[in-house]
Scaffold this motif. Structure first.
Motif, PDB file in Angstrom:
ATOM      1  N   LEU A   1      34.922 -22.576 -50.440  1.00  0.00           N
ATOM      2  CA  LEU A   1      34.406 -21.700 -48.776  1.00  0.00           C
ATOM      3  C   LEU A   1      34.609 -20.243 -49.303  1.00  0.00           C
ATOM      4  O   LEU A   1      33.830 -19.730 -48.871  1.00  0.00           O
ATOM      5  N   GLY A   2      34.488 -19.889 -50.013  1.00  0.00           N
ATOM      6  CA  GLY A   2      34.979 -18.633 -50.143  1.00  0.00           C
ATOM      7  C   GLY A   2      35.702 -17.577 -49.955  1.00  0.00           C
ATOM      8  O   GLY A   2      36.068 -16.550 -49.864  1.00  0.00           O
ATOM      9  N   LEU A   3      37.346 -18.176 -49.872  1.00  0.00           N
ATOM     10  CA  LEU A   3      38.394 -17.356 -49.352  1.00  0.00           C
ATOM     11  C   LEU A   3      39.726 -17.792 -50.919  1.00  0.00           C
ATOM     12  O   LEU A   3      39.971 -19.374 -51.253  1.00  0.00           O
ATOM     13  N   MET A   4      40.226 -17.342 -50.695  1.00  0.00           N
ATOM     14  CA  MET A   4      41.814 -16.931 -51.937  1.00  0.00           C
ATOM     15  C   MET A   4      42.757 -16.809 -50.785  1.00  0.00           C
ATOM     16  O   MET A   4      43.352 -15.964 -49.971  1.00  0.00           O
ATOM     17  N   CYS A   5      43.882 -17.441 -51.345  1.00  0.00           N
ATOM     18  CA  CYS A   5      45.286 -17.846 -51.028  1.00  0.00           C
ATOM     19  C   CYS A   5      45.773 -18.056 -52.100  1.00  0.00           C
ATOM     20  O   CYS A   5      45.289 -18.601 -52.759  1.00  0.00           O
ATOM     21  N   TYR A   6      46.632 -18.163 -51.397  1.00  0.00           N
ATOM     22  CA  TYR A   6      48.229 -18.307 -52.321  1.00  0.00           C
ATOM     23  C   TYR A   6      48.948 -19.453 -52.355  1.00  0.00           C
ATOM     24  O   TYR A   6      49.653 -19.556 -51.098  1.00  0.00           O
ATOM     25  N   PRO A   7      48.917 -20.558 -53.122  1.00  0.00           N
ATOM     26  CA  PRO A   7      49.253 -21.819 -52.952  1.00  0.00           C
ATOM     27  C   PRO A   7      51.002 -22.033 -53.194  1.00  0.00           C
ATOM     28  O   PRO A   7      50.909 -21.202 -54.476  1.00  0.00           O
ATOM     29  N   SER A   8      51.247 -22.922 -52.866  1.00  0.00           N
ATOM     30  CA  SER A   8      52.677 -22.771 -53.630  1.00  0.00           C
ATOM     31  C   SER A   8      53.269 -24.528 -53.693  1.00  0.00           C
ATOM     32  O   SER A   8      53.520 -24.928 -51.807  1.00  0.00           O
ATOM     33  N   GLN A   9      54.388 -24.535 -53.917  1.00  0.00           N
ATOM     34  CA  GLN A   9      54.846 -25.963 -53.792  1.00  0.00           C
ATOM     35  C   GLN A   9      56.924 -26.147 -54.300  1.00  0.00           C
ATOM     36  O   GLN A   9      56.560 -25.246 -54.697  1.00  0.00           O
ATOM     37  N   GLY A  10      57.672 -26.583 -53.191  1.00  0.00           N
ATOM     38  CA  GLY A  10      59.113 -26.886 -53.196  1.00  0.00           C
ATOM     39  C   GLY A  10      59.872 -25.491 -52.592  1.00  0.00           C
ATOM     40  O   GLY A  10      60.900 -25.448 -52.665  1.00  0.00           O
ATOM     41  N   CYS A  11      59.451 -25.261 -51.650  1.00  0.00           N
ATOM     42  CA  CYS A  11      59.838 -24.490 -50.300  1.00  0.00           C
ATOM     43  C   CYS A  11      60.970 -25.503 -49.744  1.00  0.00           C
ATOM     44  O   CYS A  11      62.132 -24.878 -49.471  1.00  0.00           O
ATOM     45  N   ALA A  12      60.728 -27.166 -49.809  1.00  0.00           N
ATOM     46  CA  ALA A  12      61.759 -27.265 -48.917  1.00  0.00           C
ATOM     47  C   ALA A  12      63.167 -28.218 -50.263  1.00  0.00           C
ATOM     48  O   ALA A  12      64.076 -28.105 -49.385  1.00  0.00           O
ATOM     49  N   ASP A  13      62.724 -28.512 -51.055  1.00  0.00           N
ATOM     50  CA  ASP A  13      64.065 -28.492 -52.448  1.00  0.00           C
ATOM     51  C   ASP A  13      63.909 -28.222 -53.640  1.00  0.00           C
ATOM     52  O   ASP A  13      64.604 -28.443 -54.711  1.00  0.00           O
ATOM     53  N   GLY A  14      62.744 -27.915 -53.454  1.00  0.00           N
ATOM     54  CA  GLY A  14      62.419 -26.822 -55.632  1.00  0.00           C
ATOM     55  C   GLY A  14      61.292 -27.621 -55.579  1.00  0.00           C
ATOM     56  O   GLY A  14      60.712 -27.304 -56.325  1.00  0.00           O
ATOM     57  N   THR A  15      61.481 -28.710 -55.247  1.00  0.00           N
ATOM     58  CA  THR A  15      60.372 -28.985 -55.958  1.00  0.00           C
ATOM     59  C   THR A  15      59.116 -29.688 -54.737  1.00  0.00           C
ATOM     60  O   THR A  15      58.044 -29.444 -55.149  1.00  0.00           O
ATOM     61  N   GLN A  16      59.792 -30.238 -53.809  1.00  0.00           N
ATOM     62  CA  GLN A  16      58.755 -31.019 -53.134  1.00  0.00           C
ATOM     63  C   GLN A  16      58.444 -29.560 -51.710  1.00  0.00           C
ATOM     64  O   GLN A  16      60.097 -28.912 -51.148  1.00  0.00           O
ATOM     65  N   GLY A  17      57.912 -29.785 -50.730  1.00  0.00           N
ATOM     66  CA  GLY A  17      57.860 -29.086 -49.755  1.00  0.00           C
ATOM     67  C   GLY A  17      56.017 -27.513 -49.796  1.00  0.00           C
ATOM     68  O   GLY A  17      56.258 -26.920 -51.429  1.00  0.00           O
ATOM     69  N   ASP A  18      55.196 -27.975 -49.316  1.00  0.00           N
ATOM     70  CA  ASP A  18      53.943 -27.376 -49.883  1.00  0.00           C
ATOM     71  C   ASP A  18      54.010 -26.192 -48.527  1.00  0.00           C
ATOM     72  O   ASP A  18      54.230 -26.185 -47.146  1.00  0.00           O
ATOM     73  N   HIS A  19      53.351 -24.919 -48.677  1.00  0.00           N
ATOM     74  CA  HIS A  19      53.141 -24.053 -48.144  1.00  0.00           C
ATOM     75  C   HIS A  19      51.497 -22.797 -48.512  1.00  0.00           C
ATOM     76  O   HIS A  19      51.765 -23.479 -49.795  1.00  0.00           O
ATOM     77  N   VAL A  20      51.483 -22.613 -47.810  1.00  0.00           N
ATOM     78  CA  VAL A  20      49.516 -21.826 -48.141  1.00  0.00           C
ATOM     79  C   VAL A  20      50.330 -20.068 -47.239  1.00  0.00           C
ATOM     80  O   VAL A  20      50.321 -19.921 -46.464  1.00  0.00           O
ATOM     81  N   LEU A  21      50.469 -19.257 -48.862  1.00  0.00           N
ATOM     82  CA  LEU A  21      50.669 -18.099 -47.796  1.00  0.00           C
ATOM     83  C   LEU A  21      49.426 -16.820 -47.780  1.00  0.00           C
ATOM     84  O   LEU A  21      48.446 -17.328 -49.082  1.00  0.00           O
ATOM     85  N   LEU A  22      49.928 -16.307 -47.412  1.00  0.00           N
ATOM     86  CA  LEU A  22      48.337 -15.491 -47.235  1.00  0.00           C
ATOM     87  C   LEU A  22      48.956 -13.934 -46.626  1.00  0.00           C
ATOM     88  O   LEU A  22      49.686 -13.084 -46.620  1.00  0.00           O
ATOM     89  N   ALA A  23      48.151 -13.219 -47.600  1.00  0.00           N
ATOM     90  CA  ALA A  23      48.359 -11.666 -48.283  1.00  0.00           C
ATOM     91  C   ALA A  23      47.030 -10.832 -47.820  1.00  0.00           C
ATOM     92  O   ALA A  23      47.053 -10.061 -48.869  1.00  0.00           O
ATOM     93  N   PRO A  24      46.475 -10.687 -46.678  1.00  0.00           N
ATOM     94  CA  PRO A  24      45.051 -10.060 -46.566  1.00  0.00           C
ATOM     95  C   PRO A  24      45.980  -8.644 -46.971  1.00  0.00           C
ATOM     96  O   PRO A  24      46.108  -7.905 -47.404  1.00  0.00           O
ATOM     97  N   ALA A  25      44.728  -6.977 -47.728  1.00  0.00           N
ATOM     98  CA  ALA A  25      45.056  -5.725 -47.841  1.00  0.00           C
ATOM     99  C   ALA A  25      45.405  -5.262 -46.644  1.00  0.00           C
ATOM    100  O   ALA A  25      45.100  -5.637 -45.234  1.00  0.00           O
TER     101      ALA A  25
END
Length: 449
Positions: A397-421
């Protein structure tokens, strides 16, 4: 563009598109496609990708002097940047000093070594133990990785890692009890540090390490009110140094130059990186408070740690220009204003989604945590790679975001982080909210299909 790359990329299965230009907060690839950078790569590009003042400062320094080994010389930009940072450090830091490094991981390694030197100079050689938090992430080198409390990232290298104790982070979404007041939650979680110090033996503990706002591993999780004041009290009581990892959350990202400013305390040692140089040159820093520097100055008077590229003139010139732009253009006000807009936009467009468990953050540092069941907070199975799928759809779609996994227990748990200028405009924040909502909803629909 070569289809076969000789670069060891993060994945060997494909070669990323080639970035050929930057225009404001957009990156442009070799096909001409434009991407709105809503994550700064990894919360790095806080001034976008073509700031003229920073580029001019880099060019001017290159024309002056490129490299001198700091065992022989100092240089103007490194001295001026150190002065700039110390003068604006949180109250209580005093006339400390700054050490420059090449990455956040290096800064964390240096912080641990400095903490060890501090205790040796005080004739307390028994102090060698480190306490950190889980989940947390403090870097990719072995000492920093050991200090971090992210099970998924630590796992493959566990046999190589030194022993570090971990207490639970103040993860409000999953750790705060029903009906528990914020101040009670803060005190309960902070007191875990005291219990761990007592368990290990206070005379053996060297340092406590924490991110003031937890970054990649937990998704922009601020601390509850009063948490860090209690942490500071505990560290003072037991003679433990507090190392604040502000690599990701510092240098304006959360709305103040140092994240700890908003907690009303100062750390003994602070690590800085990403927003320090905004990606224009690789640079990180360690800032040691006066109480640490005084012990070393009155002891051996020598830093027991050195790197070839410390105090690099071009890197520090670029970082100084970055910090001057942030201050002169009053960008921290924009961080707070646009950050509030981002918060409201995410809440408006995503808070009713049955798979959005939590939206959290501070300043221009926000995260959407995705769950399979909103009532039980059960995460999606990690094998469904939901967060990476959001990233791919967002890129399309033309957007950069920062995904990560493991927030729930180190392995599972999906989140998407945003840090615009920090330079983000109202329309850009609106676009970020629209596109991240579309990417999340499309990825979730794909799982249910």
């Amino acid at each position: 563009r070569c289809t076969m790359s000789s670069v060891l990329h993060r994945t060997l299965e494909w070669t990323p598109p080639t970035a050929v230009a930057g225009e404001g907060n957009y990156l442009i690839d070799h096909t001409g496609k434009r991407y709105l950078d809503a994550c700064g790569g990894a919360a790095v590009s806080c001034l976008g990708h073509d700031n003229a003042k920073v580029r001019d400062a880099l060019k001017a320094e290159l024309d002056t002097i490129a490299f001198t080994h700091n065992g022989f010389f100092t240089n103007r930009p490194s001295e001026e940047l150190a002065q700039f940072l110390i003068e604006r450090a949180p109250s209580g830091t005093g006339r400390g000093r700054v050490m420059y490094l090449g990455s956040g991981s290096e800064a964390m390694e240096a912080a641990l070594k400095l903490a060890r030197q501090y205790h040796l100079e005080r004739s307390e050689p028994q102090r060698s133990k480190i306490i950190a938090r889980a989940p947390s992430y403090h870097g990719n080198t072995l000492g920093a990785l050991a200090t971090g409390g992210h099970a998924g990232r630590r796992g493959p290298f566990q046999p190589l890692l030194m022993d570090v104790s971990h207490i639970e982070a103040a993860y409000e979404y999953r750790m705060r009890r029903e009906g528990e007041a914020e101040t009670d939650f803060a005190l309960r979680m902070a007191n875990l540090l005291e219990k761990e110090i007592q368990r290990l033996g206070a005379e053996t503990v060297m340092a406590f390490v924490a991110e003031p706002v937890v970054g990649a591993s937990l998704g922009t999780q601020p601390a509850p009110k009063g948490y860090f004041k209690r942490i500071r009290e505990i560290c003072n009581t037991y003679g433990v140094l507090f190392i604040a990892d502000e690599v990701m959350c510092g240098m304006g990202r959360t709305g103040s130059l140092f994240a700890l400013e908003q907690e009303g305390i100062a750390a003994d040692i602070t690590t800085l990186a990403k927003g320090l140089g905004a990606g224009y040159q690789p640079i990180a820093a360690l800032m040691a408070a006066e109480n640490v520097i005084r012990i070393i100055k009155n002891g051996s008077g020598t830093l027991w740690n050195g790197h070839t590229y410390m105090s690099h003139a071009i890197a520090t010139a670029g970082a100084l220009a970055v910090q001057q732009v942030i201050e002169e253009e009053n960008l921290l006000t924009n961080v707070r204003t646009r950050g509030e807009q981002l918060r409201k936009g995410l809440q408006t467009q995503l808070s009713q989604n049955p798979h959005v468990g939590n939206i959290r953050g501070r300043g221009l540092f926000w995260t959407v945590e995705l769950v399979q069941d909103r009532t039980t907070k059960q995460p999606f199975d990690a094998t469904r790679v939901l967060a990476p799928k959001v990233r791919k759809i967002a890129l399309d779609l033309g957007l950069m975001c920062y995904p990560s996994q493991g927030c729930a227990d180190g392995t599972q748990g999906d989140h998407v982080l945003l840090a615009p200028a920090y330079t983000s405009k109202r329309k850009e924040i609106e676009t970020i909210c629209d596109l991240i909502t579309q990417a999340i909803e499309t990825a979730l629909a794909g799982l249910e299909a």
